[in-house]
Design an enzyme around this catalytic site. Structure first.
Site, PDB file in Angstrom:
ATOM      1  N   SER A   1       0.812  -1.209   0.000  1.00 56.33           N
ATOM      2  CA  SER A   1       0.000   0.000   0.000  1.00 56.33           C
ATOM      3  C   SER A   1       0.855   1.274   0.000  1.00 56.33           C
ATOM      4  O   SER A   1       1.817   1.395   0.769  1.00 56.33           O
ATOM      5  CB  SER A   1      -0.924   0.019   1.219  1.00 56.33           C
ATOM      6  OG  SER A   1      -1.658   1.228   1.261  1.00 56.33           O
TER       7      SER A   1
ATOM      8  N   THR B   1      -8.925  -1.384   2.995  1.00 54.59           N
ATOM      9  CA  THR B   1      -8.858  -2.005   1.680  1.00 54.59           C
ATOM     10  C   THR B   1      -9.372  -3.431   1.813  1.00 54.59           C
ATOM     11  O   THR B   1      -9.940  -3.802   2.854  1.00 54.59           O
ATOM     12  CB  THR B   1      -7.418  -1.926   1.124  1.00 54.59           C
ATOM     13  OG1 THR B   1      -7.408  -2.453  -0.196  1.00 54.59           O
ATOM     14  CG2 THR B   1      -6.435  -2.683   2.001  1.00 54.59           C
TER      15      THR B   1
ATOM     16  N   LYS C   1     -13.898  -3.772   3.407  1.00 56.12           N
ATOM     17  CA  LYS C   1     -14.809  -2.679   3.074  1.00 56.12           C
ATOM     18  C   LYS C   1     -16.273  -3.015   3.337  1.00 56.12           C
ATOM     19  O   LYS C   1     -17.086  -2.113   3.572  1.00 56.12           O
ATOM     20  CB  LYS C   1     -14.618  -2.258   1.618  1.00 56.12           C
ATOM     21  CG  LYS C   1     -13.248  -1.661   1.328  1.00 56.12           C
ATOM     22  CD  LYS C   1     -13.114  -1.268  -0.134  1.00 56.12           C
ATOM     23  CE  LYS C   1     -11.729  -0.710  -0.426  1.00 56.12           C
ATOM     24  NZ  LYS C   1     -11.586  -0.298  -1.835  1.00 56.12           N
TER      25      LYS C   1
ATOM     26  N   GLY D   1     -16.301  -7.428  -6.518  1.00 54.19           N
ATOM     27  CA  GLY D   1     -16.201  -7.140  -5.098  1.00 54.19           C
ATOM     28  C   GLY D   1     -16.642  -5.738  -4.737  1.00 54.19           C
ATOM     29  O   GLY D   1     -17.316  -5.036  -5.509  1.00 54.19           O
TER      30      GLY D   1
ATOM     31  N   GLY E   1      -4.268   2.688 -11.544  1.00 57.93           N
ATOM     32  CA  GLY E   1      -5.133   3.116 -10.462  1.00 57.93           C
ATOM     33  C   GLY E   1      -4.573   4.211  -9.589  1.00 57.93           C
ATOM     34  O   GLY E   1      -5.204   4.574  -8.580  1.00 57.93           O
TER      35      GLY E   1
END
Length: 278
Positions: free
Chosen positions: A18, A64, A68, A129, A236
């Protein structure tokens, strides 16, 4: 009087990749806040125990996968976007309350506006998801009226279908061998190492732009298939940065819409951090 040190962290599994700690630390440096932002490996089923171990020095959390949706029953309040998509990626601790927010939709919408400013009507989403639900909401805000979902386990896409119904978006769900039709954009919400995507035609990969929420490893497996075909790929990082600045707004001011002091400077610092330059 000095601002008190507040603690924050990003949680999930896996979490080592991350970049959220780098982005948030850059933001709080610009804002002059002595806040600590770390990361913690928290797997499915462990979130409640983690929350129970926090003290009053904690201001908030970024979430994350796979947390969630697991956070929802633990919240004392949540924003309208969380209710819409059934997923929260942000937790704010406020006077004993545990509040949930979704900044993924905002981040995705901003990313799409930057990399695909033209008209969008039909999209292919890879994955089903929590992040796929947020991407669906962002696509609907951009005018998308019809989506095809290609998922590893299509039977688990009930949450995504519910979101599509709420948004008035037509949806068809199938496996990775599903016929995608003629989309204006392909959005991958798959992990960066997921190999799915190579089965799509050369024509699709070369002519339809890919927006991939993955950024580590890069190129992702899906992005690699698009690049091999000569296609257009967007990573992203844009979504990561924009959803993170909305989180900073929440942690600092309690509101994802409240603009930060020197927000342009904060955003510039976060962009540098996302690229590993700070």
């Amino acid at each position: 009087m000095k601002d008190p040190v507040r603690k924050l962290a990003v949680l999930g599994s896996p979490i080592a990749h991350s970049r959220s700690p780098a982005l948030h630390r850059a933001a709080y440096r610009v804002l002059g806040l002595p806040w600590e932002y770390g990361s913690a490996e928290v797997a499915s089923g462990e979130l409640g125990g983690f929350l129970s171990g926090l003290d009053d020095s904690w201001r908030g959390l970024s979430l994350t996968m796979p947390l969630k949706r697991e956070i929802l029953p633990l919240l004392g309040g949540r924003d309208a976007v969380t209710d819409l998509v059934g997923a929260a990626n942000t937790v704010l601790f406020d006077d004993g309350r545990v509040l949930g927010f979704n900044t993924d939709v905002y981040g995705a919408e901003m990313m799409l506006a930057e990399c695909l400013p033209g008209t969008l009507r039909r999209a292919l989403i890879l994955g089903s998801g929590a992040t796929a639900s947020s991407m669906l909401a962002a696509l609907a805000r951009r005018g998308v009226e019809e989506v095809v979902v290609a998922a590893r386990t299509p039977e688990n896409a009930g949450g995504l279908i519910t979101v599509a119904d709420r948004l008035g978006v037509a949806i068809a769900v199938g496996g990775f061998d599903t016929d995608p039709g003629a989309p204006d954009v392909v959005v991958s919400t798959l992990p960066g190492t997921a190999e799915s995507g190579g089965g799509f035609s050369q024509e699709l990969r070369s002519s339809v732009p890919l927006v991939d929420i993955a950024y580590d490893p890069w190129p992702s497996a899906v992005a690699g298939h698009w690049l091999e075909a000569g296609g257009v790929v967007n990573s992203g990082l844009g979504m990561l940065i924009h959803q993170a600045i909305a989180q900073v707004r929440i942690f600092v001011g309690g509101d994802p819409g409240r603009v930060l002091p020197d927000e342009e400077g904060v955003l510039a610092a976060m962009r540098e951090a996302a690229l590993g330059r700070s």
